[in-house]
Structure formats: structure tokens, C-alpha cells
Design a protein around this motif. Sequence first.
Motif, PDB file in Angstrom:
ATOM      1  N   LEU A   1      15.620  33.401  30.432  1.00 28.34           N
ATOM      2  CA  LEU A   1      16.768  33.661  29.562  1.00 28.34           C
ATOM      3  C   LEU A   1      18.072  33.556  30.336  1.00 28.34           C
ATOM      4  O   LEU A   1      19.039  33.000  29.846  1.00 28.34           O
ATOM      5  N   THR A   2      18.081  34.074  31.558  1.00 31.03           N
ATOM      6  CA  THR A   2      19.322  34.080  32.334  1.00 31.03           C
ATOM      7  C   THR A   2      19.055  33.542  33.728  1.00 31.03           C
ATOM      8  O   THR A   2      17.925  33.557  34.220  1.00 31.03           O
TER       9      THR A   2
ATOM     10  N   GLN B   1      17.283  35.752  36.334  1.00 31.06           N
ATOM     11  CA  GLN B   1      15.925  36.242  36.068  1.00 31.06           C
ATOM     12  C   GLN B   1      15.023  35.050  35.744  1.00 31.06           C
ATOM     13  O   GLN B   1      14.555  34.888  34.627  1.00 31.06           O
TER      14      GLN B   1
ATOM     15  N   ARG C   1      11.929  38.387  25.841  1.00 29.54           N
ATOM     16  CA  ARG C   1      13.055  37.545  26.254  1.00 29.54           C
ATOM     17  C   ARG C   1      14.334  38.094  25.640  1.00 29.54           C
ATOM     18  O   ARG C   1      14.902  37.517  24.726  1.00 29.54           O
ATOM     19  N   ASP C   2      14.732  39.261  26.128  1.00 28.63           N
ATOM     20  CA  ASP C   2      15.886  39.975  25.583  1.00 28.63           C
ATOM     21  C   ASP C   2      16.993  40.034  26.627  1.00 28.63           C
ATOM     22  O   ASP C   2      16.724  40.216  27.802  1.00 28.63           O
ATOM     23  N   ALA C   3      18.226  39.916  26.161  1.00 28.50           N
ATOM     24  CA  ALA C   3      19.347  40.160  27.053  1.00 28.50           C
ATOM     25  C   ALA C   3      19.420  41.669  27.295  1.00 28.50           C
ATOM     26  O   ALA C   3      19.134  42.471  26.412  1.00 28.50           O
ATOM     27  N   VAL C   4      19.790  42.040  28.526  1.00 30.50           N
ATOM     28  CA  VAL C   4      19.834  43.455  28.886  1.00 30.50           C
ATOM     29  C   VAL C   4      21.077  44.106  28.283  1.00 30.50           C
ATOM     30  O   VAL C   4      22.180  43.593  28.400  1.00 30.50           O
TER      31      VAL C   4
ATOM     32  N   SER D   1      15.838  45.763  27.582  1.00 29.53           N
ATOM     33  CA  SER D   1      15.572  45.597  28.993  1.00 29.53           C
ATOM     34  C   SER D   1      14.720  44.352  29.152  1.00 29.53           C
ATOM     35  O   SER D   1      13.927  44.033  28.283  1.00 29.53           O
ATOM     36  N   ALA D   2      14.896  43.635  30.277  1.00 29.76           N
ATOM     37  CA  ALA D   2      14.112  42.414  30.484  1.00 29.76           C
ATOM     38  C   ALA D   2      12.633  42.755  30.626  1.00 29.76           C
ATOM     39  O   ALA D   2      11.774  41.962  30.296  1.00 29.76           O
ATOM     40  N   ASN D   3      12.342  43.945  31.152  1.00 30.58           N
ATOM     41  CA  ASN D   3      10.967  44.413  31.077  1.00 30.58           C
ATOM     42  C   ASN D   3      10.974  45.887  30.718  1.00 30.58           C
ATOM     43  O   ASN D   3      11.993  46.563  30.841  1.00 30.58           O
TER      44      ASN D   3
ATOM     45  N   ASN E   1      10.662  29.399  30.473  1.00 27.00           N
ATOM     46  CA  ASN E   1      11.849  29.495  29.619  1.00 27.00           C
ATOM     47  C   ASN E   1      12.665  30.734  29.938  1.00 27.00           C
ATOM     48  O   ASN E   1      12.777  31.650  29.137  1.00 27.00           O
TER      49      ASN E   1
ATOM     50  N   GLN F   1      11.950  31.676  21.933  1.00 34.36           N
ATOM     51  CA  GLN F   1      13.195  32.414  22.019  1.00 34.36           C
ATOM     52  C   GLN F   1      12.952  33.907  22.307  1.00 34.36           C
ATOM     53  O   GLN F   1      13.831  34.603  22.749  1.00 34.36           O
ATOM     54  N   ASP F   2      11.756  34.396  22.008  1.00 37.92           N
ATOM     55  CA  ASP F   2      11.500  35.819  22.129  1.00 37.92           C
ATOM     56  C   ASP F   2      10.511  36.174  23.235  1.00 37.92           C
ATOM     57  O   ASP F   2      10.462  37.317  23.680  1.00 37.92           O
TER      58      ASP F   2
ATOM     59  N   ARG G   1      15.121  27.905  12.809  1.00 32.05           N
ATOM     60  CA  ARG G   1      15.273  28.082  14.256  1.00 32.05           C
ATOM     61  C   ARG G   1      15.838  26.808  14.882  1.00 32.05           C
ATOM     62  O   ARG G   1      16.726  26.835  15.721  1.00 32.05           O
TER      63      ARG G   1
ATOM     64  N   LEU H   1      11.627  40.302  37.076  1.00 30.93           N
ATOM     65  CA  LEU H   1      12.148  38.930  37.076  1.00 30.93           C
ATOM     66  C   LEU H   1      13.332  38.857  38.035  1.00 30.93           C
ATOM     67  O   LEU H   1      14.252  39.662  37.957  1.00 30.93           O
TER      68      LEU H   1
ATOM     69  N   TYR I   1      13.496  45.402  38.050  1.00 29.12           N
ATOM     70  CA  TYR I   1      12.995  44.382  37.139  1.00 29.12           C
ATOM     71  C   TYR I   1      12.011  43.453  37.861  1.00 29.12           C
ATOM     72  O   TYR I   1      12.169  43.188  39.048  1.00 29.12           O
TER      73      TYR I   1
END
Lengths: 349, 809
Positions: B545-546, B549, A212-215, A220-222, B543, A158-159, B355, B521, B519
Motif C-alpha cells: 500500500l505504501t 511497508q 491493506r489499510d492506511a494507518v 493499523s497495517a497489522n 501489492n 485493494q483490501d 472497482r 511490514l 509493524y
Amino acid sequence: MATMQEQLDRALAEAEQAAASVRTRAELEALKARLVGPNGSLTAVSKSMGALPKEERPEAGKRVNAARQRAEALLAALLARVEEAELAAALGPAPDPTLPSPDAPAGTLHPLTRTRERVLATFRKLGFVVAEGPEVETEWHCFDALNTPADHPARDMQDTLYLPASFRSADAPRKGDEALLLRTHTSSVQVRTMLSRKPPLRIVAPGRCFRRDAVDATHSANFHQVEGLWVDRSVTLADLRGVLDFFVRETFGPEAETRLRPSFFPFTEPSFEMDIRSPGLGRLSGRWLEVLGCGLVDPKVLAACDLDPGEWSGLAFGLGLERITMLVHGIDDIRHLYANDLRFLRQLA
Amino acid sequence: MRVSLQSLARHVDLGDTPVARLEELLPMLGLEVESVSSFGLAPIPHVVVGEILAFEKHPKADRLSVCRVDVGDGAPRQIVCGARNFKAGDRVPVALPGAVLPGNLEIKVGRLRDVDSHGMLCSAGELGLPAGEDGLLILTPRQPALGAPLHSLFPPPDTVLEIAVTANRGDCLGLRGVARELAAALGLPLKPLAPAAPAGASAQPSPGDPFGFVRVASPACALYTLRGFRGAKVGPSPEWMRRDLEAAGLRPVNNVVDITNWVMVQTGQPLHAFDAAKVAGGVEVRPARDGERLALLDGREVALDASVCVIADTARPLVVAGVMGGADSGVTSGTTDLLLESAWFVPGDVRRAARRLGVSTDSSLRFARDVDPAGVELAARLAADLLAELAGARPTGPAVAVGQAPRGDRRIHLPSGFVAARLGSPAPDAGVAEVLRRIGFAVAPAEGGLDVTVPSFRSDVGRPIDLVEEFVRIHGTGQVPVGRPVAPTPSEPEAPAAALVREVALRLAGSGHAECCHYSLRDRAELVRTLGEGAADTLALGNPLTADQTHLRASLLPGLALALQLNLSVHAEPSRLFETGTVFRPGADGQVREYLAVAAVALAEPARRSWLARPAPDLFSAKRLVTDLALAAGIAASRLSWVPAASGLWQAGHAAELADRGRAALGGCGLLDLRWTRGLDIRGPVVAAEILLPRAALAARKPARLEPFSNQPPVARDIALVVPLAVGAGEVLERLRQAAAKAAGKDIALESVTCFDVFAGDGLPEGARSLAFEITLRHAARTLAEAEVAAVLDQVALAAGKSGWTVRR
């Protein structure tokens, strides 16, 4: 019959009259030929001197010389005028220097690049050299070697962004069936450096990291980190403060205060966050602000990198370039740094 | 973790330590204070409950209302109010003249736009309560008495600190842990905790217990204890307990559930109470069976499998171990007999189960951070005391315990001088011992140092280095000396990419390019454009996320094209952009390589008109850029071989790509695909350049060695050839260069071969063109003789003839 003087005066007068209309070098040459050429009017007068009585010749000679000098002066002035005109023609019309340059202005460096170079320059002064590692990293380099247990939340799907089992990286070959991932921090470069070089070591590793974060405004994604590592026979917390206080003063000015706030990272022990407080940070002035994580390298990390923790000790730190850039420039939304809007980039160039 | 100062006072007497001092102190102990809020309400004289009898619009102000308000004294008052969220009959807080509200706001009789106002109707914020919705604090649902002092409706005032606890400090997820830290830092004693319920446990249930067995059949549970109670009277908890729970952010339920939660808040040890009547036979801790389902307390029903540990009776799972209880085995108003569970679950297993179920509960949070094994019994005994006191529950026997505490107190030998060596300043044993004792560690002098006994609640301390951290934390990081700037270590080579990136960035910025940062991705469509349908998915994430990306980038150009689009759309007048960064490419061997990419784009049609037009950039300006960048990376132009571009990034026929010759570099130059860039609303063509340098092959540039050069005059000769259109000029030039170099020999330098004319049309055969080259030669030591030059030119002509190219005379 006109006197010689009259003849000289007439020849010069005619030449002066003709000179007014001379525009080109050819016209100048033609006039010169008419005046002082073999068949020129002055030449003819001087030739006629031979017919004069001997006693008149010196006087006549003087008159002819004087006339010749006048003719030469006239021709020299004409030449200067013609050359001037030729130059003007070659140059074309004079431009209006108040017009703006049609050329594009100099470009701009991205604020993250400027911050990165400033940070690297600061640590180079302290004898750190730049090291690098791959962005696609093995699970071992990113987590196991850094004392991050298998069930640590940071390793969760998830992260952390993982690559599929079919992915093979030439820059980060797998051992066994370990996973490949996008590195979550530049701390993996610590591991690669300690495995590939012998201490004493002093490196800084700038690089791009991924979570693995939403912007949003703060995620930031990176993002970019600069990792620091110093391994030697007796590296202490006093060294840590010395290095990082120097960094803060170079980056935020001499009036910035620092504090080491105890924290937790699996790969350092003890671990701290360094906070700064500075009067020059606009809205954030005078508040304690977190700028980086740091600590002494955990003995387990040294051991994982084949270094004897009894012999070697080290300090490590990791700072976020986005965070530093945002603090220095008063940027309140991390997305500005990735939007590539020139109205933003030109302001901070 | 919400820390109420009133609750904290049960564990340590902080006296009159100001909140600001705690806010300073806690972060320096490693407990970050995320927010400070007030809880409850202090008495404010002249602020009472009133009822709005009626109201009408203010005659002179649309936004104001004139209200008639009854405060229970039989004399309704007229009060002007700006809020709009009330109706006639609502009860609200009324500040009467004489009241002083927080912020020193004194209430007086006043006139608001010519209308008298005898007080003020208040919002939550104006009273110093956490601000809720806009407008007045509506008290109607609480049914307060008219005229009652407002503070009588709220708990006494308190301050709550929201504290972030790092992953290693599970002990501070209970108030007692936080109190222990503060006590140590401030040199205060910790108040004793002395439950009356007896310690000790048996392995088997007693005859009177309301359960027949306790079994543990899962490695996820190291220690499981269960106590039985009978005769409990379930009802509301006392006010003090409700207050403590609310201050901690928990909702009071009933006295039994509240007792388990209250003890958890104090100690950090989660407890669970079952209704014994709903548990068949006994309890077993075991992996769930595939297909088992459980209705959870939060109303969801989840499917379980063997990865999740449950507490089950003989019939079914009752609880997801350490995470959440089931809906139908919990304590309700009809419950009389209880089972009280206190256990130690393996942190990672609880985390994974939470989780898996997509929840994080107060219980799972604490178990996942490793609770104190010694706290398992302590918490249960505290709860037993309270169950007896507040619910009249009688224990049915001693606790039944299965398993072992996974950790007890541990002894660490701390050699003398160890702390000082890590600190970089003196730290005598006596001083270290004093500091460690303050956080509850037992310290005894031992040969060559100290023997330190670490209590079980500190799961994170096991080595001498961990004791250094404890010492520094409590002693104060401000006491660490600031080391003097350090002398450089012996020189180490720098990563070559660092210098290269800096150099190309400065160059490109210097030539009018604005640096971008995109970015890494990207979406699949972009990768299909860059690599084609077949190869795109070699760079897919496992995996993502969106949906936008999903893939690693293979080129910087799509990002730059989008940046042109954006900046055109906002009229920011883009002209030239560049970016540097890592891109990924799959190789023929199936392995993905990381490349340092440098890319630049330029608009062929300027975004803004100018009084003087400049030549537009084209394929050849882009080619120059790539060639120069390659040279900066130490790759000579002769190592680059150009072929017509095939990638979907490029406009067919108007771009070239580098053939992957010897893995020197990849890249391309020319126009971006015109349909694509037009689709981005970019009017004219986009000229682009990109070079991809394999990171693994980057090497530091060595300093160049000076070669002697000749001061003799050069001689230049022209040669024109008729060449089929299909033959590239570069190929012809290279052929001539080789022939000329060979013919020139050692003493004559071939300085250059340049193409200065390209012509097709009149006088030339169909399908052919004329290419004219200038060949420049120079002798090392003397002026060249005409015959020498002619000999070289003859050889060049001969070579051209062999290739089937006619020399034009």
C-alpha cells in the motif's frame, strides 16, 4: 622487692595500657605473648610461686588465678574489638541506603501481550487450548474454506496484501496456482485445526493479521486477533452466550452487560457482533460498544474441512486484541500500541 | 443508507414510536445505526428572516458587533452579535424576544456590556439544523422575504437514520426492506405497494416503441427489461419528491431522473432512463470492446475493455451496466421520448466494474449486494405510474424483457427441533412459523417439520441454518439462554510457541527489558541491510500500500534500533528493549520459512548518568541471552555454532551469527553496525541479541528426567595451551571437552571444562595466545585417585598436541 600482688597488678596494668593501642590481630598476639606467653609477665609471676613458703601458696594461687582471669577477659575483649575492625575493613564504608539503586528497573510487558495472556487464560479456564497457524496463508485457507466467494470484496487486491507468484512458503504450501496472502484474520487457524485434528475441539488462536489499510487512529497495517473455535456434537447459541458472557465478565468486570447483535460473516451462520456496555470505561461508559464477532460455524465451513455438518456443529468467535486493550486502558489511538514510546509502555506495564 | 422517518412512513406506520426505540431496535435486527440527524426545520415562533442594514464594532468588546437589523416591520432593531462571517445587506435568521431556541434557550431583550440587544442572530447549530460553517446562517443566496418565518424556508422537520447494511442484506438498501424489518419486529402491517401500470412483458418491442431491439449478449446480465415512453415533459419534480431525495442524500435533477432515483430509494432497485432520441436503433447488453471509450455522467472519460459490461446502441456504449450512465444519452430538459431500463446484473460483475472505474454509485452499491429479481418489474411499474403522473409520459407498449429472473421464491424444509438444537433452548414449530411469517416468509406445516418459502428479495436465505438466524434475529437474541460454563474437553496439546513466548517475555521483562511491538511490514532498505541486496526482494509484497511497508520483516532488530532512537530523542531514557514475533527468512531451497523471533537490544552507554557505574553489556552478555533463549526452546548450547557475523545488521568483527546447523535456530549476538546506529543518533554501541526459531520445528518441552548425581568431592585441574590466534577458543574448548570425556570413561563424570584465562603478549610466539582451562572431574561412587586424574589430563594434553597446540608447563 614488690609483693606478688603488686607484680600481678603491674603486669595487668601494663597490659591494659598497651591494649588501648592494639589495632590488629598481630598486635593482639604480641600483647598476649607479653602477658601470658611462655616469657610473659603473668607467667613469670606464677613461676615465682614455687619459691614461696608452702603455707602461702594457696593464697598466692588464688591471686594468680584471679589475675589470669582478668587477663583472659581483657584479651577476649580485645579479640572481639579486633574482629569487629577486621570485619569493618572487609565490608568497607557503610553505603547510604537512601541512595537510589543504579540498576535498571524491571522491564515491562507490552499491553497487547498482557491482554493476550489475560484472554488466553480466560479461555483456558473453559477448556480451550492454544493453536496457531502461519501469517503467510493460502487463499484457500483464508477465504475459500471459510465460505468467502471468489468475488467477495475482502479478497480484492485493494483490501488484502498478496505475495507475488514467485513467493513460496514452507509453512503454507500452495495448491495449484492459488495465491498466497498475508492472512486477514485468524479464522484460517479454524480451518487448519479442523483439518489436522478430530473433534471434539476447543481452541483459541492468537495471532497477527494484516489488511491493506492506511494507518490512522483506528486502522493499523497489522493487528492482532484471538480466534476461538469449539466443535462438538451439539454446540448451540446458548453455549456461545455462555462462553462469551464469561469472557466479557472476566475482562470487563461483573457489571458489564452484553448483547448479541445480528451481523454477517461468510463463515458463521447465524452471525453476531457482541456488544458490551459497562460503567467502568471512562468516556465510553454506558454506551454499547462492539467487542467481537461470533456465530455458529457455517455448515459449508465444516464441510470444507471434511467434517459432516449433520454430525458436528460448532461455534466460532474472533476478537481484536487492540480493541480490547484500548477499551480496558482508555487508549484512543491505535498507533500508540505500535509507537514503542516508553512513556506510554511504562504507564501500562 | 439514509433512512428518513417521513419516507419510511410510506411503507409502515410507526405511529409514535420514539426515535430512541428505533435506535435500539434496528441494531438488534442487524441494521447498525451509525448516526441520527435531523432534517428540515420545525416552526419556531418569533424566528424570522432579517437583514443586517449596518453594523459597527462594539465599543467595549473587540469580538462583538452592534448590528442594525430590519425584520420587515419598519422598525429596525439593534442586536449585538459575536459572529464575523456576515456583511451589510446579508439576510440572516433573527430570533426576536420571546423565541425559544432548541436547548430551551429563551431570547429576551438584554444588555451586552452596556449595549442593548433586542434579539439574537442565529447560526445553523443554534436553530437545530446540521451545523455548517462557523458563524451566522447566511440566507442571502436563497433570497428570502424579510420577516418570513424561518421554517418556511426549510422542509418540515424529519429524522434521518444513517444505517449500515451488512453485505448479505441487499434488500435493506431500499426503504421498503427496512420498513419490512421494523414492521416484523414491532408486529405492524406493511403498507401495500400496488402500481397501476400493467404487469407482464413481451419478448419483442411493439411497433410504437422508441427502440427497435433489446439484446442481451453478456453473462453479467440475467434479466433486462426496457419500457418506452413518449411525450414526456421534463421539468422540476414536485416538492415532496425533492424533499424525499434530499433526505436520502440525493440531489434532485429533473422529474424523470428524480423518479428513477426515488423509486430506487423506496425499493432498492436501480433504474436508468435514456433519452430515446440519443439511442441509435435499440439497446444491447454486451461486454465492452477493447478500446471503446465512454464519457461518464461524472465528467470523466474512461477506456473500457471486455471485463466491463455495457449497455450500448448500434453505435457506441451508453452506460456501464449497473454502475453509471453516459453523459450524452441521459435525460435533459429537451427530452420527450424515454427508455426506462430495469434489470438484474450479476453482483460480482458490477462490483468489479465499479472497482475498475474507481467509483461506487448508488446503483453499483445495490446491484453488488444482489437486488430482488422480483423487484425489477415492480420498480419499473412504480416508475411508469410516476412518469405518467408527474411528466405526462405515455407508455408505448408493454415492457420488453430479455432473460430470466435468476432467483424466485425458494422452499426450505425445516425439520422440527432443528432451531431448538442450534439455539440450545426449546423452539416449537408454531412459534418458529409465527416469527418467520412476520418477515414475509410463507410457512406451511409439513411432514416432520415446516416448509418455509423464502421470498426472492432474500438472496441470503437458502438453508435451514439460515432460518435459525432469521428466527433468532426477529425473536430477539436476548431470548437465547446463557449456557452454563462448560467442562473441559479431553486435553489437547497446546501450540508450543504459546508457552515459549509467554516464558521468554516474562524472563526478559524480569531482566529489565521493555517489550516493544513493531509493524511486520518494512521498507526495502531495511531488508537490504538484513538480508543483502540479493535476497531482500524474496520477501517483497505483491501489492504494497505504501512505499515504507513493502517487505515482510526478516529481523526484529531494525525495529528495536528505531525504538532506541525514538526514546532517546524524546528523553524517555531507554536502556534495554525486547520484542517477540514472527519474522520471515528465505532458505537455500528457495522457500520462505516463518520463524518465531526473540530479540533484545541494550545501550552500551547508559542514557542517564548514575552515581555508580555498572559493567556495560557486551557481546558476551548478548551471547548468554541467546544461549539461554535457545535452551528455553529446548536447544542445547552445544547445538549452536557461532561464526563471525556477515549480515549488515552487525558490526564486523564485533558480532557473531548462528550457523544454520540442522535448522536448529538462526540468530546473532554482539554490536549492531556502528555506522548505522550512529546514523540513528545513538551515541555508544548497541548490544543486540536475536534468536530465530523455525515455527515448524518448535516442539513442546518434555519434562526432564532426573539423573542421579554424585556426592563425592570433585577434582579440578588446570591446563594452559599456546594456540594460534586464528583458532577460536570455543573450538579448543570443544576439542578438550571431547578428549576429556573420552578419557574419563563411564564412571567418571566430566563436570565442566571452562576457560578462565586468555593471554597474548610477552613470552608467547608471534600470532599465538595462551588459553587456560579448568577441567573438573568427579567419580560416581568414590574419591578420585590422583593417578586417574593425571591419566585424563595426559589424554587431554595428547589431544591438544595432536591439534598442534603446545601445553604450557
